[in-house]
Design an enzyme around this catalytic site. Structure first.
Site, PDB file in Angstrom:
ATOM      1  N   ARG A 191       0.860  -1.176   0.000  1.00 20.70           N
ATOM      2  CA  ARG A 191       0.000   0.000   0.000  1.00 20.70           C
ATOM      3  C   ARG A 191       0.897   1.227   0.000  1.00 20.70           C
ATOM      4  NH1 ARG A 191      -3.478  -2.691  -1.753  1.00 20.70           N
ATOM      5  NH2 ARG A 191      -5.532  -3.113  -0.844  1.00 20.70           N
ATOM      6  N   GLU A 215      -3.989   7.223  -4.547  1.00 16.90           N
ATOM      7  CA  GLU A 215      -4.301   6.722  -5.895  1.00 16.90           C
ATOM      8  C   GLU A 215      -5.585   7.340  -6.425  1.00 16.90           C
ATOM      9  OE1 GLU A 215      -4.177   2.436  -5.923  1.00 16.90           O
ATOM     10  OE2 GLU A 215      -2.222   2.429  -4.955  1.00 16.90           O
ATOM     11  N   HIS A 245      -1.128  -0.070  -9.947  1.00 15.88           N
ATOM     12  CA  HIS A 245      -1.746  -1.024  -9.007  1.00 15.88           C
ATOM     13  C   HIS A 245      -2.157  -2.323  -9.728  1.00 15.88           C
ATOM     14  CE1 HIS A 245      -3.948  -1.183  -4.878  1.00 15.88           C
ATOM     15  NE2 HIS A 245      -3.653  -2.416  -5.288  1.00 15.88           N
TER      16      HIS A 245
HETATM   17  C1  DGY Z   1      -5.733  -6.232  -2.796  1.00 12.19           C
HETATM   18  O1  DGY Z   1      -6.317  -7.308  -2.944  1.00 12.19           O
HETATM   19  O2  DGY Z   1      -5.601  -5.719  -1.693  1.00 12.19           O
HETATM   20  C2  DGY Z   1      -5.206  -5.567  -4.020  1.00 12.19           C
HETATM   21  O3  DGY Z   1      -4.379  -4.501  -3.725  1.00 12.19           O
HETATM   22  C3  DGY Z   1      -6.347  -5.105  -4.901  1.00 12.19           C
HETATM   23  O4  DGY Z   1      -7.289  -4.504  -4.113  1.00 12.19           O
END
Ligand code: DGY
Length: 317
Positions: A236, A265, A283
């Site tokens: 993240r 984001e 992402h």
């Molecule tokens: C997750 O599964 O957390 C990925 O980052 C997509 O949301």
């Protein structure tokens, strides 16, 4: 059933077979009022990482909604305490995206170390003038030391690839001191994050975003890293301070970065956009047909369990 985004066709078909699905027409993200309205009308919500289910939404009580079956493993966009107060259970989709996210992490390491973004841009823009001996020299990944921050499922899957595929020495630091299957590998666990930062050629982030990991990697941590080190983040964005990262790159404290995730984001810090020593992805960690279908089916399993009166396999609250 409220579904906030368009999902792979197979997943949508499976959901529609079992539930009455309410799904917005648009492909965009829903604002807080639209989320509240969907929850008022539906017994369960299937959101994604782009839906901010914070106190401003969950504080409204959730209406009919008694379950949030998140399409994804990370749940930092959901206020779990507020969900609990509203009497709403939350589930996620672990395991199914581990391998693809670990694969993408290795791709980012290679892309940064071997300057793939720069090379590709040169070919596409016609500025490549042919092979020469000192052109686009990167750094070898094989045999280097990898520092994994957060040794959960994805961290371990990255360690396995780095060790067996690239002969890397793997170190790991984790907030949890719980020992896992690393006994079967040669992962060296360190107690101090600084020890990992000082030793690693590649630092790869795999911890979830929670209050204690927000800006875990910031100015002081960049100062500990090797000057030839690169930072990879497929977890993240806000685990890393983008402001501090840009400063570290500008000051030559580290050699590069590979990012798949960002603090705000889809906004990316402008100081990153113009740099040749960073590789920026949108992402993509779990973005394969196989994984996105598996994530949908896993969310469906959780929903079915809940509506059959059983505890969903991936219940978090
Ligand atoms: C997750 O599964 O957390 C990925 O980052 C997509 O949301």
């Amino acid at each position: 059933m409220g579904v906030t985004r368009r999902l792979p066709a197979t997943v949508e078909a499976a959901l529609r077979e079992r539930f009455d699905v309410v799904q917005p027409e648009s492909q965009g993200t829903l604002d807080p009022n639209e989320l509240i309205a969907l929850m008022q009308d539906c017994d369960a919500l299937l959101p994604t990482v782009t839906d901010h289910l914070d106190e401003s939404v969950l504080g409204a009580g959730g209406g009919r909604c008694r379950m949030i079956a998140n399409f994804g493993v990370g749940v930092n966009h959901i206020d779990l305490e507020a969900a609990k107060r509203a009497g709403i259970i939350v589930t996620n989709t672990p395991d199914v995206l581990t391998d693809d996210t670990a694969d993408l992490t290795m791709a980012l390491m290679l892309a940064v170390m071997r300057r793939l973004g720069e090379g590709e841009r040169a070919v596409r823009t016609g500025t490549w003038d042919g092979w020469h001996p000192t052109q686009f020299l990167g750094r070898r990944l094989t045999g280097k030391t990898l520092g994994i921050v957060g040794l959960g499922r994805i961290g371990r899957a990255v360690a396995k690839r780095a060790e067996s595929g690239f002969g890397m020495k793997v170190m790991a630091w984790s907030r949890s001191k719980k020992r896992g299957s690393e006994a079967a590998t040669r992962i060296e666990r360190v107690n101090r994050l600084d020890d990992l930062l000082e030793a690693s050629h590649v630092v790869s982030i795999h911890c979830p975003l929670v209050a204690t990991t927000r800006h875990l990697i910031s100015t002081a941590q960049f100062a500990k890293m090797r000057r030839e080190a690169v930072l990879i983040n497929t977890s993240r964005g806000a685990v890393v301070s983008e402001e501090a990262l840009v400063a570290a790159l500008e000051d030559g404290l580290i050699a590069g970065a590979g990012l798949d995730v960002y603090e705000q984001e889809p906004v990316v810090h402008p100081g990153l956009l113009s740099r040749e020593d960073v590789v920026l992805l949108p992402h993509l960690g779990s973005a394969t047909v196989e994984t996105r279908e598996a994530m949908g089916m896993r969310a469906l399993d959780n929903l079915e369990a809940h509506f059959a009166g059983r505890e969903p396999p991936d219940q978090m609250t």
